[in-house]
Design a protein around this motif. Structure first.
Motif, mmCIF file in Angstrom:
data_model
loop_
_atom_site.group_PDB
_atom_site.id
_atom_site.type_symbol
_atom_site.label_atom_id
_atom_site.label_comp_id
_atom_site.label_asym_id
_atom_site.label_seq_id
_atom_site.Cartn_x
_atom_site.Cartn_y
_atom_site.Cartn_z
ATOM 1 N N GLY A 201 0.828 -1.201 0.000
ATOM 2 C CA GLY A 201 0.000 0.000 0.000
ATOM 3 C C GLY A 201 0.857 1.243 0.000
ATOM 4 N N THR A 202 0.235 2.381 0.303
ATOM 5 C CA THR A 202 0.972 3.639 0.288
ATOM 6 C C THR A 202 1.904 3.781 1.489
ATOM 7 O OG1 THR A 202 -0.862 4.767 1.413
ATOM 8 C CG2 THR A 202 -0.859 4.804 -0.993
ATOM 9 N N LYS A 203 1.601 3.115 2.601
ATOM 10 C CA LYS A 203 2.464 3.215 3.785
ATOM 11 C C LYS A 203 3.774 2.482 3.587
ATOM 12 C CE LYS A 203 -0.409 4.034 7.868
ATOM 13 N NZ LYS A 203 -0.757 3.524 9.217
ATOM 14 N N ASN A 204 3.686 1.287 3.018
ATOM 15 C CA ASN A 204 4.882 0.453 2.824
ATOM 16 C C ASN A 204 4.849 -0.158 1.423
ATOM 17 O OD1 ASN A 204 6.141 0.264 5.691
ATOM 18 N ND2 ASN A 204 3.970 -0.184 6.021
ATOM 19 N N PRO A 205 5.431 0.531 0.455
ATOM 20 C CA PRO A 205 5.447 -0.004 -0.911
ATOM 21 C C PRO A 205 6.208 -1.325 -0.984
ATOM 22 C CG PRO A 205 6.053 2.327 -0.878
ATOM 23 C CD PRO A 205 6.046 1.860 0.540
ATOM 24 N N ILE A 206 5.916 -2.088 -2.035
ATOM 25 C CA ILE A 206 6.625 -3.344 -2.252
ATOM 26 C C ILE A 206 8.084 -3.060 -2.608
ATOM 27 C CG2 ILE A 206 6.883 -5.252 -3.886
ATOM 28 C CD1 ILE A 206 4.792 -5.928 -1.972
ATOM 29 N N THR A 207 8.986 -3.668 -1.873
ATOM 30 C CA THR A 207 10.421 -3.560 -2.154
ATOM 31 C C THR A 207 11.024 -4.956 -2.075
ATOM 32 O OG1 THR A 207 10.993 -3.266 0.185
ATOM 33 C CG2 THR A 207 10.549 -1.256 -1.099
#
Length: 343
Positions: A201-207
């Protein structure tokens, strides 16, 4: 006021399954616990072509064929599947409209986790009664949140039952069969961030780091706090939505002939039946399907019909509970209701 009735249902269950033994091996939980306490003998999992919206489309086609109507007769499509689908930022109802050839319909998606079907029944009924242009409504969708389960994470043990499948319900205004009576819904925002997929989501993007830490899988951020709060509220609210939906419909729990209930651990299932004074024969425990989210109620209804557990004149209650947390129930008067007072 005109009644709204169910004219058909449809389901799709993938052919691939995980057994209780498979889950035991992946999680380290003894097979006996998986099968008897968690209540999972087996559960369907998606094959390579079992995409979320696609499973709903297959179920919708079945419902349309059973009802013997044309897709052109459908005025509205409400997608009741999960947000986890073929593409992010995508309206699945519009794809469904195209694939079914329902060119006279318009559509939108709704979501309330595993409470979506109950919520959509209420929304659809209210829309049909307030808009004369809406006579026939299709509720359909798919579910495969099993994709987010990490069997090595004990915090998500209560979600090891998540499976995959599709379901559909066709509703029509003015019909004399299977009247949809009243619904009741409760939501409690104190649980809103207890169960989440942390990354994406916007809080923790996929990395790359997030994937390595399995932050793209379902997790419980405060397991002890959630357990304590759920013990205080869950069963109480579960029973409350059932009793209130019945009261709104002019009935009591003593009138229930069949309870279409989601899959949950066996002790919770048995507790609900006991509190309502229902025998095991008045429900179906979905231990050969696991929990297919908001499809459970449709599946339970179809199995009950095939097994002869629902007969003409029966009072059916569909009930759900969804992460978030949400509880919902809908009462249905089954069979020909032409001689009864319309609710």
């Amino acid at each position: 006021m005109q009644s709204v009735g169910i004219i058909s249902t449809g389901t799709y269950i993938p052919k691939d399954f995980l057994t209780g033994e498979d889950i035991s091996k992946r999680s380290g939980i003894p097979k006996e616990i998986v099968e008897k306490k968690l209540g999972i003998l087996k559960k369907p999992i998606p094959g390579p072509d079992d995409h979320t919206c696609e499973m709903g489309i297959i179920a919708a086609r079945e419902a349309i064929n059973k009802a013997k109507i044309s897709p052109l007769d459908i005025d509205l499509i409400i997608y009741i599947g999960e947000e986890h689908k073929e593409y992010p930022l995508w309206t699945a109802a519009i794809k469904m409209q195209q694939e079914l050839g329902a060119v006279n319909a318009w559509g939108f998606d709704v979501a309330m986790r595993c409470g979506t079907t109950i919520m959509a029944l209420k929304v659809a009924k209210n829309m049909m009664r307030s808009d004369d242009s809406i006579k026939t409504v299709l509720l359909a969708g798919g579910y495969r949140n099993v994709d987010f389960i990490d069997y090595e994470n004990p915090r998500t043990r209560f979600m090891y039952n998540l499976g995959a499948g599709g379901g559909a319900i066709l509703l029509q205004r003015g019909v004399q069969n299977n009247h949809v009576l009243e619904s009741h819904l409760i939501t409690d925002g104190t649980f809103s961030e207890d169960v989440v997929v942390v990354a994406g989501g916007t809080k923790n993007p996929i990395t790359k780091e997030a994937l390595e830490q399995k932050l793209n899988m379902l997790d419980v951020l405060d397991p002890e706090g959630m357990k304590q709060r759920l013990e205080e509220k869950s069963m109480q609210n579960f029973l409350k939505v059932i009793r209130t939906a019945l009261e709104k419909s002019g009935y009591t729990e003593k009138d229930i002939d069949y309870l279409g209930i989601l899959h949950m651990k066996k002790s919770a299932h048995d507790y609900v039946l006991k509190e309502l004074g229902l025998s095991e024969e008045r429900s179906i425990y979905l231990n050969e399907y696991g929990h297919i989210g908001q499809i459970d109620q449709i599946l339970s209804l179809e199995i009950a019909e095939k097994k002869g557990k629902i007969k003409e004149g029966d009072l059916v209650v569909l009930v759900s509970a969804g992460i978030g947390y949400a509880w919902g129930a809908t009462a249905i008067k089954w069979g020909d209701c032409s001689c009864q007072l319309s609710n």
